[in-house]
Design a protein around this motif. Sequence first.
Motif, PDB file in Angstrom:
ATOM      1  N   THR A 163       7.435 -13.870 -12.057  1.00 42.95           N
ATOM      2  CA  THR A 163       9.090 -13.835 -11.879  1.00 42.95           C
ATOM      3  C   THR A 163       9.476 -12.287 -12.186  1.00 42.95           C
ATOM      4  O   THR A 163       9.171 -11.926 -13.144  1.00 42.95           O
ATOM      5  CB  THR A 163       9.786 -14.922 -12.623  1.00 42.95           C
ATOM      6  N   SER A 164      10.359 -11.877 -11.361  1.00 38.55           N
ATOM      7  CA  SER A 164      10.848 -10.750 -11.335  1.00 38.55           C
ATOM      8  C   SER A 164      12.327 -10.812 -11.406  1.00 38.55           C
ATOM      9  O   SER A 164      12.915 -11.264 -10.264  1.00 38.55           O
ATOM     10  CB  SER A 164      10.176  -9.741 -10.325  1.00 38.55           C
TER      11      SER A 164
ATOM     12  N   SER B 205       6.441  -3.528  -8.881  1.00 38.66           N
ATOM     13  CA  SER B 205       5.869  -5.045  -8.933  1.00 38.66           C
ATOM     14  C   SER B 205       5.576  -5.147  -7.531  1.00 38.66           C
ATOM     15  O   SER B 205       6.000  -4.930  -6.467  1.00 38.66           O
ATOM     16  CB  SER B 205       7.007  -5.912  -9.485  1.00 38.66           C
ATOM     17  N   LEU B 206       4.444  -6.145  -7.189  1.00 42.84           N
ATOM     18  CA  LEU B 206       4.198  -6.586  -5.896  1.00 42.84           C
ATOM     19  C   LEU B 206       4.106  -8.245  -5.863  1.00 42.84           C
ATOM     20  O   LEU B 206       3.439  -8.698  -6.437  1.00 42.84           O
ATOM     21  CB  LEU B 206       2.816  -6.077  -5.582  1.00 42.84           C
ATOM     22  N   SER B 207       5.012  -8.731  -5.435  1.00 46.03           N
ATOM     23  CA  SER B 207       5.267 -10.162  -5.239  1.00 46.03           C
ATOM     24  C   SER B 207       4.031 -10.758  -4.383  1.00 46.03           C
ATOM     25  O   SER B 207       3.665 -12.103  -4.786  1.00 46.03           O
ATOM     26  CB  SER B 207       6.722 -10.546  -4.583  1.00 46.03           C
ATOM     27  N   SER B 208       3.492 -10.175  -3.494  1.00 41.88           N
ATOM     28  CA  SER B 208       2.430 -10.639  -2.716  1.00 41.88           C
ATOM     29  C   SER B 208       1.243 -10.953  -3.534  1.00 41.88           C
ATOM     30  O   SER B 208       0.516 -11.926  -3.223  1.00 41.88           O
ATOM     31  CB  SER B 208       2.003  -9.631  -1.703  1.00 41.88           C
ATOM     32  N   VAL B 209       1.129 -10.385  -4.528  1.00 39.06           N
ATOM     33  CA  VAL B 209      -0.097 -10.699  -5.542  1.00 39.06           C
ATOM     34  C   VAL B 209       0.051 -11.044  -6.933  1.00 39.06           C
ATOM     35  O   VAL B 209      -0.537 -11.136  -7.891  1.00 39.06           O
ATOM     36  CB  VAL B 209      -1.289  -9.446  -5.586  1.00 39.06           C
ATOM     37  N   GLY B 210       1.441 -11.025  -7.207  1.00 37.47           N
ATOM     38  CA  GLY B 210       2.262 -11.358  -8.384  1.00 37.47           C
ATOM     39  C   GLY B 210       1.848 -10.026  -9.443  1.00 37.47           C
ATOM     40  O   GLY B 210       1.387 -10.501 -10.639  1.00 37.47           O
ATOM     41  N   LYS B 211       1.961  -9.034  -9.078  1.00 39.09           N
ATOM     42  CA  LYS B 211       1.781  -7.746  -9.973  1.00 39.09           C
ATOM     43  C   LYS B 211       3.063  -7.442 -10.778  1.00 39.09           C
ATOM     44  O   LYS B 211       3.736  -7.025  -9.950  1.00 39.09           O
ATOM     45  CB  LYS B 211       1.109  -6.688  -9.195  1.00 39.09           C
ATOM     46  N   PRO B 212       3.010  -7.530 -12.023  1.00 34.41           N
ATOM     47  CA  PRO B 212       4.131  -7.008 -12.623  1.00 34.41           C
ATOM     48  C   PRO B 212       4.416  -5.547 -12.585  1.00 34.41           C
ATOM     49  O   PRO B 212       3.545  -4.811 -12.167  1.00 34.41           O
ATOM     50  CB  PRO B 212       3.917  -7.333 -14.072  1.00 34.41           C
TER      51      PRO B 212
ATOM     52  N   TYR C 230       0.931  -1.114  -0.054  1.00 33.13           N
ATOM     53  CA  TYR C 230       0.029   0.122   0.032  1.00 33.13           C
ATOM     54  C   TYR C 230       0.851   1.410  -0.102  1.00 33.13           C
ATOM     55  O   TYR C 230       0.723   2.211  -0.739  1.00 33.13           O
ATOM     56  CB  TYR C 230      -0.881  -0.069   1.288  1.00 33.13           C
ATOM     57  N   GLU C 231       1.833   1.325   0.696  1.00 32.04           N
ATOM     58  CA  GLU C 231       2.770   2.303   0.868  1.00 32.04           C
ATOM     59  C   GLU C 231       3.447   2.782  -0.384  1.00 32.04           C
ATOM     60  O   GLU C 231       3.344   3.871  -0.907  1.00 32.04           O
ATOM     61  CB  GLU C 231       3.759   2.233   2.074  1.00 32.04           C
ATOM     62  N   ILE C 232       4.087   1.576  -0.905  1.00 37.46           N
ATOM     63  CA  ILE C 232       4.585   2.305  -2.144  1.00 37.46           C
ATOM     64  C   ILE C 232       3.813   2.424  -3.390  1.00 37.46           C
ATOM     65  O   ILE C 232       3.957   3.175  -4.269  1.00 37.46           O
ATOM     66  CB  ILE C 232       5.825   1.231  -2.799  1.00 37.46           C
ATOM     67  N   SER C 233       2.825   1.572  -3.467  1.00 42.45           N
ATOM     68  CA  SER C 233       1.787   1.960  -4.516  1.00 42.45           C
ATOM     69  C   SER C 233       0.872   3.216  -4.644  1.00 42.45           C
ATOM     70  O   SER C 233       0.746   3.618  -5.550  1.00 42.45           O
ATOM     71  CB  SER C 233       0.858   0.786  -4.708  1.00 42.45           C
ATOM     72  N   ILE C 234       0.558   3.745  -3.455  1.00 39.68           N
ATOM     73  CA  ILE C 234       0.151   4.956  -3.273  1.00 39.68           C
ATOM     74  C   ILE C 234       0.914   6.178  -3.361  1.00 39.68           C
ATOM     75  O   ILE C 234       0.926   7.156  -4.007  1.00 39.68           O
ATOM     76  CB  ILE C 234      -0.687   5.021  -1.841  1.00 39.68           C
ATOM     77  N   ARG C 235       2.120   5.983  -2.485  1.00 38.65           N
ATOM     78  CA  ARG C 235       3.137   7.413  -2.369  1.00 38.65           C
ATOM     79  C   ARG C 235       4.106   7.441  -3.536  1.00 38.65           C
ATOM     80  O   ARG C 235       4.607   8.428  -3.844  1.00 38.65           O
ATOM     81  CB  ARG C 235       3.784   7.156  -0.961  1.00 38.65           C
ATOM     82  N   LYS C 236       4.503   6.146  -4.125  1.00 38.46           N
ATOM     83  CA  LYS C 236       5.380   6.349  -5.170  1.00 38.46           C
ATOM     84  C   LYS C 236       5.282   5.528  -6.371  1.00 38.46           C
ATOM     85  O   LYS C 236       5.596   4.296  -6.689  1.00 38.46           O
ATOM     86  CB  LYS C 236       6.939   6.030  -4.372  1.00 38.46           C
TER      87      LYS C 236
END
Length: 1021
Positions: A977-978, A690-697, A677-683
């Motif tokens: 994968t990242s 990418s968010l490994s918790s949900v497999g977001k590229p 939440y912090e990085i996706s909203i603020r930056k």
Amino acid sequence: MSNKPSDKKRKNSRSSKHVVRRVLKTVLVVVLAALIVAANFVLPQYETAINSYLGVSQGWDNSGLNTDGLDLEYNKADYTSDNIGAAEESLDEQIAGEGIVMLKNEDNSLPLEKGTTLSFVGENSRTLGNISGTVVEDALGENDSASDPVTPAFESAGFSVNQTLRDFYSTGAGKDYVMGEGSVMYGEQEDFSINECPLSVMQDAGVLDSLQGTTPVFVLRRVAGEGRDMPRSMYNHASSDEDKAKSYLEPDSTELEILQYLNDNFDNVVLLVNSNAALELDWLDQFPNIKSVLYMPSSGTYGLNSLASIMAGDTNPSGRTVDTFAANALSSPAAQNFGDYQYLDSSGNLTQYNYVTYEEGIYVGYRYYETRYEDATLGQGNAGSFDYDAEVTYPFGYGLSYTSFDWSDFACSWSGKTCTATVTVTNTGDVAGKDVVELYAQSPYTDYDKANGVEKASVVLVGFAKTKLLQPGESQVVEVSFDESQLASYDSQNAKTYILDAGTYYVTAGRNSHDAINNMLVAKGVDAGGDASLVATYQPDVDGEVDATTYSKDSLTGEQVTNQLDDARGDATYLTRADWEGTFPTHDGEPTSQVSTWGNEINGSDGVSYTYGKPASDELLAKLDSTDSGNPTDSSSIDDTPTYGANNGLTLADLRGVDYDDPLWDQLLDQLNPEDYEISIRKAGYGSQSLSSVGKPFGTDADSTSGWSWGGTGMKFCNPMMVAQTWNTDLASQLGTMIGNEALLGGGTGWYAPAMNIHRTPFSGRNGEYFSEDGFLSGAIASQEVRGAASKGVYTLMKHFAFNDQENHRGDRGEHSMATWLNEQSAREIYLKPFEMCMKVDDVDLNYVKKDADGSLANATTKVRACQGLMTSFNRVGATWAGGCYNLLTGIVRNEWGFDGWIITDNADMGTFMDAGQMISAGGDSKLTTADPVGTWTFNKDDSAQYHYAREALHHLLYTISNSHLMNGSMPGSKFTSGVGGMQIVDMIRWGVTIACSAGIALVGWTAWRNHKKAQAERGK
């Protein structure tokens, strides 16, 4: 003989060298240590932007999954890296060929005979075409200003080019005269000096003789740029009092002297206007030998080829103006309140807040000129002694051709609420060409409207179509359709929704806005030189004097449409056609003692340009200081229980093709961590992490409105203003699709475009990035770009939402944003219209792999909204920041328009007022920051209200990403994968710098230790 003196010298020399070496080693260690610190503490702050620019390594692991018979390439490129270049060149040339407008062509002076020698006059001829390098080259300052794209383009078209004059401007005495760049450092400063090379310098250099026997082409150029608007006076940029009093849209005395020379010595002069502003051109009457005028706001990368082709007659110009060319741009109602306005506190001191008031209401551009013209002609509305011919040089929608077209058999037919107009267009000239049919409507201006402050323009563009290339004698039946809803007007004071008046409506096919109103006037029995055969009337079925029900609900969602922007109305008196003279806008403030450095007109009795100002109440200043979004929900009433890190075994690949409201999204969102939440909203500047918790590229997002700054091929197309001047929606669609193709090859996913603010005045610094003074034309073109890009899996972050129609004091570079005051009728009918049209453009196909209840997998297709992204603006809606305005983002965008996509701010790196908490409570999602140095908000994982709004924000982001081409190669069960060994480029740089510098420090330490031991050994001897 004693050796002691020389021994002493050698000893001192060794001692000095030892000190120098020690100092150098110390400096080296400090530098290496600083690099380690920068690599580990500074570089990570800009990780998102750097990875976005350099590219990321990521993919999908389908090992263990059965992919047999499945097509996982959901979005396919139409080109390869090897052959896309030719297609880009062809499209750019076609946009320029159809977008260049021929404003004047006396005596058929164009086209010119092949073999003619052209003399490009003016210091701006040197840079003609140089701005058409790739986006990356421009961004890095690598564009070669010494190159000469003019000569090869025109020689290829069969012309010769006066090289003596080219050399004079590039390497001779003319090279010392360079136009100021306009906005400097995104508006921190400005330089609008014209700096044209004087005629006397040309005479002294002996280059005027080289013009003999040639055809002069004078290049008249103006610039601006992000962060600054074009000056209303040249007080800060000119040397003579005469030129200081002029606006930037006028030729200065040096330019006029050259134009006079050309007029006096040549019988056929071409004027090329290369500017994103509709310049003041009424002075052309003084120079009868300027026989032709071509208007080219942008040349893109290959547009000069089209310009040369037009001048040679190989291409027939078919562009039309997208703005009204006023004789005096400062005389428009909108221009009375544009530029440098600043609030005063109760003590009379200037505050940190600026403002602008749209007192003109709906009367922007042609809506003003044509409406007041009709009222003056009919002797109504206290129109005064309005002289259209003195006010307007070229109307909206105007453009000439090398051939002539006849229009006949005009008819309108209604099927339900849809009107289809048809007209037969016949090429009656000698050469092939394209024509544009523009359809305008007029709604009755009733007693109800006058009593309730509902304004009606005499003509409003409701549709248009461009013909195919018609050969001489060839005809085409052109159809243009529109919906009855386009005849409705917004009543912000009584019904507080859209209304449809009873009465007679007029519909006409016009060649431009002025042609349209003259057609209507003739149909009303006035001898105005129009054509009544091109007019139809319509009387809607309205029970009573007004229908306030039919269009009171949104056409897409069925949600109630009602006032959302009452707080932005302010205390202004808005212009009404019921009393033109009595309500014509005045400056909303008085000149202060502060000299304007933002281009205000000269407004002091002492001949000085001052900032306008007016007092702000303590209540208003408190609102400007506030970060209240206006969300009516009491945050303490929100009792969501935060859930983090759930082990539900899902990735974003499982959600592609799943509706936004499907409960499966809740399971995926439960897997998110507080850090997500912090990085996706603020930056989320220039990319979403990418968010490994949900497999977001990782999403690669980039500017600009003319092409990808990165993430594409580097191609720069003609700017949006040129695209709009084509009046060709098919070309706009092709451009959007090409943007999508480039992204599939280059990795871009989110395009910070199209930009759809309105050319409220021609002074706006970014008019070239926007389409038009007309909201409908803007939306018609932009929506096709959006849909074309979406067809290739690109989400467009259309911008700047909303009312960001000037650059001065917008809120960047440490400023505190500009309060924008306007009424809701103008907001909805003009400024919000193109965004709404993009929101409602036809859906696109979304290909995915569907998992059935029995576990079987198969390719499937569903429909999704083409528009998936929105970028908010710096400015304020009334006193509330647009990116944190609940009524704007939730009231209109989320609720009325039903938008579930991603909403991001404009660049917030220096926006001290752009609070992330305010943003998410308003309905926004992410800040466009690379480091967020302001740090006004951090995510509180234990706060139920923050969690509630943040969860919605991440839902919007993840839904948008799931609909993009980032999901190519994925299917239900895919693992994301990242990186290489889990590292991206920034990680590699950080570790590489750390290891190398650490090794360097170790080496310095070891050599110091070794030398110390060696010195000890020598002393022991």
